[in-house]
Each structure stands twice: as C-alpha cells, then as structure tokens.
Design an enzyme around this catalytic site. Structure first.
Site, short mmCIF file in Angstrom:
data_model
loop_
_atom_site.label_atom_id
_atom_site.label_comp_id
_atom_site.label_asym_id
_atom_site.label_seq_id
_atom_site.Cartn_x
_atom_site.Cartn_y
_atom_site.Cartn_z
N GLU A 503 48.42 -30.24 27.81
CA GLU A 503 48.72 -30.01 26.39
C GLU A 503 49.77 -30.95 25.81
O GLU A 503 50.78 -30.49 25.25
CB GLU A 503 49.13 -28.55 26.16
N GLU A 607 41.44 -23.38 29.10
CA GLU A 607 42.16 -22.12 28.91
C GLU A 607 41.49 -21.31 27.81
O GLU A 607 41.11 -21.86 26.77
CB GLU A 607 43.63 -22.37 28.53
#
Length: 739
Positions: A503, A607
C-alpha cells in the site's frame, strides 16, 4: 529475691528424709552431771552412790519416767521433725548412759543403740554423697540457665526418656528460678518471655545458613534452566492471545550452552534467550545468506505436500490465471496493527500518544519491547493456525512482516531481527501443509503511507521529505538481502509471490517516483536469482490507472485492496446495494484490469473483509471514532467525517450491535454476512484470486475468518459456496440498516 541456687531447709526433701530417718533414741536424763559421754554406767555401785539420791527420790524419779514413757507421742514425721538449731544442740552421745547410771539398758535398747551407732558411722559418707549430688544439681542448673540465655536449649528427647526421673528432678530445679527470671517453657526448651527482643538459638542459625546455601546453589541453577527453556525472553510484557501456557522448549535439553560462542551469547542467535524454541533447529550456527541468519532452519525439506485435493502439491506448477488463488492474510502478527491486537494498546491513556509499533516500542524500551513482542510472536500465531488454514480450504497465505525483521537504523525503537526467525518458521509451517506463500513487506523505512500498520503513523518519510531518498535506498538494500536469501533452492516452490511494498500511498506521492523505485526493486530481485511472481500495490489510484505500467517487468501482479467501509461514499450503501456493488462494480473492475489489453494484466485482491461498518475498536487508529457514527474528524476535509454515515433515513447509527458478539447476530444478518463474503469471492476470482484480511483478531469477528467460520458467517471450505452473484439478491427488508 533469693538466689537461684539457695533452697530453704524446710523445702529440702533430702533434709526432711534424713530427719525422718533418725532412730528412736533410748531415754536418758540429759541434765544429770554424771552423764559422761562415751561411758556406760557401772552396775556394781549402789544406787545411792551412783546418783546421790535417797530411795524416796529415786522412787519419785522412776514414777515420773514411767509417766513420761506413757505420754511419749507416736514418732510421726511432724513429731520427729527437729529444727536445725535443736539438732545442732543435741549431742548424739548424750543418749548413751554413763557408767554411773543407776539404770542399765535393756537388750532391746542395746540393739537399737547398736543399730543407731552403725547408722551414725555411715552418716558422713551419706552426707558426702548427698553433698556431691547437690553440687551436681546446682552445676546442672547453672549450665541450663546459661544455655537458655545463649539460646542453646537441649532437646535430646531420647536422653530425657532414658533418664525421666532424674530429668524431672532437674526440671523442678531449673523451672523455678528460670520462671522467676522471666523464662517460660516452650516446645523444645526454656525460652525468655517475649519482651520485644528475639533471641535465636544455634538450631535457628544452622537452619538459616542451610537456607542461604541452598539459595546460593539453586538460584544459578534456576537461571540456567530458565534460560535453557526460553527464560531469556520472559513474559514481563503482556502480548496478545496469551493463554498463560509457556512453551516447553524440550529441544534445548540436548544442547550444551557452552556450545554457544561468547560473542553470540545473549544475542538473537542464542537459543537459550528465545522465548519459544518449538520447531526451531537450536544447534548454533553463524551461517548467513545475504547477511541474514539461517539459525533455526533444518537442512532438509519436503515440497511434496498439497493443501487440498483441488490444487497441486508444492513441487508441481500452479497455473495462475486459470486456477484461482484462495488465500488468507496473517496480519497484525509480525507487523503490529492496533485493531487486530488492541490488547497491546488498551492499557495506555489517549494523552500518552501510544498509537503504533513505533511509539509502543519507544515507550517500552528495547528489553521490555523485545520480551513483549516475542511473546506475541510465539502465541498469536502457531502451527495449529496453519493446520486450520489448510483445513478451511485455503491454498495461499500472505504473511505480513516489517523491515526491522532484517535490520534497524539509528533512531529506530523497533525490535530488530527477532521476528525474522518467526517468519522463517511460518514459511516452514506453510510448506508442511502445502500452502504457498505470498511474502508481504508491510512496513518500509520512513513509512510508505503514514498509517499505523506501516510501523509509524503520521508523515510519509519514504520517497518523501528530508530522508526520503535515504529511506528509498535503505528499502532497496533490504530487498537485496531478502531476495538473496529467498533465492535459495529451498524456497523455490513454497514462496510463490514476492511483494515489493504494501500500500504505497501513491495518491500522496509522485506516481513516477514510486514506479521508478518499483522498477529498481524488481531488477534487484531478479538479479538475486528469484523467479517468483512479484506483486505491487495499486496505490489507491484505481485499477484503470495502471494500464501499461511496469510493462518491462516480467511475472508481475497488480494488487488491489477492496473495502466499502473506508469510503464515505460507499459505507452508507444499504445491505442489498453492498452485495450488488461487489457482484457488479468490483467484478467489472477486476475483469478490466486482469486483461492486459484493457488493463494492467494479472490482478488479485490482496485484502478484503465482510465487515459492513468501520466500528471495530482502533480500526481507524487508536482512540479514534468511526465514519459510521460520524465521530472521525481529521485535518483533511476530504477524509473528515463528523456526521453519521450509516444508510440514509435508517435512524440513529450505532456501533454497539456491529461490535457485538456474533452469537447475538440475527439469522437474517448472518445470512447477509455470508452472502456478502461469497459475492466478493466470486468477484475477485474473475481475476487471479483473493486473500481475505485476516485470519484471526482478538476482538473484531467481522475481520477474522476464523471467528466468522465459527459463527456461521463464512464458509467451512473456501470453495463450498451457495452464492456466486448469478442469483437474485434479496432486499433484506427485515434487517435494520443501523448495523
């Protein structure tokens, strides 16, 4: 007060006995001038010449003697007792008649007199014996009192039993004077009454010395055993999922601590300092690969295991793009995330500012942080978790870890290198159960996104700010070490995907700078010899923005993380619309991105979760509110939420039911949670597959596959599903939209 050794003659039993033992004496006239000691009276002299008295006077005298004889009392003790003074005045020989006595003794009197004389001849010897006995008694009394005063009271009970009568006499002798001087009878002897001062005897000091000697011996032994069983990293700090059981560390029993070089003792290479040695090879080695230790690994491995009947074993090729990945994340373990393990943060007050792993370890300090975190590493995830992951139908595991598993830098408070061996052990557990690994570098130097799960919440210091370039190079150096290590043949089959950076916040960083760094990192990995798939995050740019990016890198996957709850424009979707969005919106995005003609190419969802609120404790940061209830003010107006964002016109928004135990969920809500999860799985499998976030949490069941499976809101097997987005979606009219 009388002296302790003086006794009144009236109380002397020996004197009393002697007085009582005197024989009755023959009666003689003591006042006669003719009573000469030592002579008997002559019977040849006339009475008148002997006594100088007339017959009349003699007759009167004899009458008096007869009357006196009749009045003589019985010789009982009280009548026979004489005072010492009177006994001294009496001359024993006065009882013997003189030669001039007018009255010769009878045969009975003579016999008695002989007996008396014989006894009298023995009296000096008897007196001497009694005197010696008395002195012996007095000597014993003095010794006994001295022993009491010094605390050495005799306790030989067997001797007392053999001489019980003699000792009773001694006790009478000792107890009287000692009681007068404040001594009282205690178990085992005589001790002084408690007057505020304690006296300790020889036995007490012998006992105390024995205890001290035992402690001197046992304490070092205990320390050695404690270290040998992982005592070096003990439980001074509280970790998560702590069931109180200490790892047995049986494999240290056959290891000699002296085999650990002095330079390695009490370091991360010393197995006697490890909290948990389960399934580690504890034979010391200083061997490294890429500068990273192989300590803890066995030299042999087996890649013949398969996760389930639907997938190939590790040593057979996985056909990605055709066979969907059904994976699970292990988050909040080797890289702390507060909402997954809130127990690590709940003890702090909000004004202390303990909000991430950086502030937590800084507050604890190196030693306490190391102890606490290793206990967390050992207990939060264990071998049984990987066994259950396999049983649930998973085939891939995404393991999140941080750069301090490899190294730390000046100013870093993080615990270095301990998590490294737990990462290696986790990979071996995956191998054992046929699970392929996605290595996820979740935290980079400087923080690549400024969120708490990057290690440090706040400003982004990676590719940004004063130390941006330094941290960029540090990150590349870390990949040099990691890729060199994992290029070993033992990892060829078990590691399937290698992540460059989790991320990166590309909406806050220059896209070109991030892409340039990722290109360099990919080259380093390939140069090291790793041929596994590489993965990069979409950086929250949106999948459509990635078409044509990193086209020069082979075997690379784009990773997207899909959540509705972190978007204030999606969190307020009604229940039916959330499922519709997963089946339509995310499916369309995945299909477009997964096609190299229309998008990036290979795409996975790394995710996702079934949560439909952001109510979990610490999910939006420690001691921070939620979008759902409108209690999330921020300095950024684009992300600040100060009004409730549950579905419109649904009443008051509350997190109470959202955070309730799954046992309190209604059947309709459980049905919705299951359908929402199955819709996402169906959507993401139109790409290369998915990884659910996460396997286990302490108290957030909608983020835990393990908890959801137990509650009946997630499938028992990842491929056994009732909904695949082809059927109609119910409106869930009976389900309140407030939770």
């Amino acid at each position: 007060m009388a002296g302790p050794h003086k006794r009144d003659s009236k109380q002397d039993p020996e004197r009393t006995v002697r007085s009582h033992a005197r024989p009755r004496r023959a009666h003689v006239e003591r006042n006669s001038p003719h009573n000469t000691p030592g002579k008997r009276s002559s019977t040849n002299e006339s009475p008148d010449r002997q006594n100088g008295e007339t017959p009349e006077r003699r007759e009167r005298r004899e009458g008096r003697e007869k009357r006196t004889s009749r009045q003589t009392p019985d010789p009982s003790p009280q009548h026979r007792r004489r005072s010492p003074e009177r006994r001294r005045r009496q001359d024993p020989t006065s009882y013997i008649s003189s030669e001039k006595s007018p009255n010769p003794l009878s045969l009975d009197s003579l016999a008695k007199l002989d007996a008396y004389n014989e006894k009298q001849s023995r009296r000096p010897q008897e007196k001497e014996r009694l005197l010696v006995a008395k002195e012996k008694d007095q000597g014993h009394e003095r010794r006994q009192k001295g022993r009491v005063a010094s605390g050495r009271v005799g306790k030989d009970k067997s001797r007392h039993r053999r001489h019980i009568d003699h000792n009773r006499e001694k006790k009478r002798v000792v107890s009287g004077p000692l009681a007068e001087e404040g001594y009282i009878r205690k178990r085992g002897g005589y001790l002084p009454e408690d007057n505020g001062k304690k006296r300790f005897g020889r036995k007490f000091w012998l006992f105390a010395i024995s205890v001290v000697l035992l402690l001197v011996i046992l304490i070092p032994v205990g320390v050695y055993v404690s270290r040998k069983h992982g005592g070096g990293q003990n439980s001074s700090g509280e970790g998560s999922s702590d069931d109180g059981a200490r790892p047995p560390n049986e494999n240290l029993k056959g290891v000699d601590e002296n085999d650990i070089p002095s330079t390695a003792k009490n370091t991360y290479l010393d197995p006697f300092t490890w909290y948990d040695t389960t399934d580690f090879n504890v034979t010391y080695t200083d061997e490294t690969v890429g500068g990273l230790s192989v300590m803890g690994l066995d030299s042999a491995w087996d890649d013949g295991t398969q996760a389930n009947e639907n997938v190939p074993p590790l040593n057979k090729d996985w056909v990605y793009g055709t066979m969907p990945i059904r994976g699970i994340n292990i988050g909040g373990w080797l890289s702390i995330e507060p909402f997954i393990t809130p127990s690590l943060f709940k003890s702090y007050k909000s004004n202390q500012g303990i909000i991430d792993e950086y502030t937590l370890t800084r507050d604890l300090g190196p030693q306490k942080a190391a102890k606490m975190l290793e206990k967390h590493y050992a207990k939060f995830i264990r071998e049984d978790d990987f066994k259950q992951i396999q049983a649930a139908g998973f085939d891939h595991v995404r393991i999140s870890y941080a750069y301090w598993a490899v190294t730390t830098y000046p100013g870093d408070p993080y615990v270095p290198k301990i998590s490294w061996r737990y990462l290696l052990r986790a990979i071996e557990y995956c191998r054992k159960y046929g699970l392929r690994v996605n290595l996820d570098l979740h935290a980079l130097p400087g923080s690549q996104n400024g969120w708490n799960h990057s290690g440090r919440q706040g400003a982004i210091g990676w590719l940004n700010g004063t130390d941006g370039d330094t941290n960029a190079q540090r990150s590349l150096d870390i990949h040099t070490q990691l890729s060199t290590f994992f290029a070993q043949p033992r990892y060829k089959n078990v590691i399937a995907i290698y992540g460059l950076a989790n991320e990166p916040k590309m909406i806050a960083l220059p896209t070109s700078v991030v892409l340039d760094w990722e290109t360099k990192a990919a080259a380093i990995v390939r140069k090291s010899g790793m041929q596994q798939y590489l993965v990069v995050g979409d950086g929250f740019l949106g999948l459509s923005k990635w078409k044509g990016q990193l086209s020069g890198v082979q075997k690379i996957i784009l990773d997207v993380h899909q959540y509705t709850i972190f978007n204030k424009n999606q969190i307020n979707f009604p229940h039916q619309k959330k499922i519709q969005y997963a089946c339509q919106g995310w499916t369309d995005q995945m299909k477009q991105s997964n096609n190299a003609v229309t998008g990036f190419g290979p795409t996975i969802c790394g995710e996702w979760s079934q949560a439909d609120t952001d109510c979990a404790v610490f999910l939006n940061n420690v001691n921070t509110g939620s979008r759902w209830e409108g209690t999330l003010p921020t300095s950024d107006p684009t992300t600040s939420v100060t009004t409730p964002h549950c579905p419109p016109n649904s009443g008051t928004c509350s997190c109470d039911k959202a955070n309730a135990d799954p046992g309190a969920y209604s059947d309709e809500y459980k049905q919705w949670l299951m359908m929402y999860a199955e819709a996402q799985m169906a959507s993401f499998e139109t790409g290369w597959g998915w990884f659910y976030w996460t396997w286990v949490t302490e108290s957030a069941p909608q983020w835990s596959w393990k908890a959801g499976m137990a509650a009946g809101t997630l499938p028992k097997k990842t491929w056994q599903r009732d909904f695949n987005c082809t059927a109609d979606i119910p409106d869930f009219a009976g389900l309140p939209e407030t939770y």
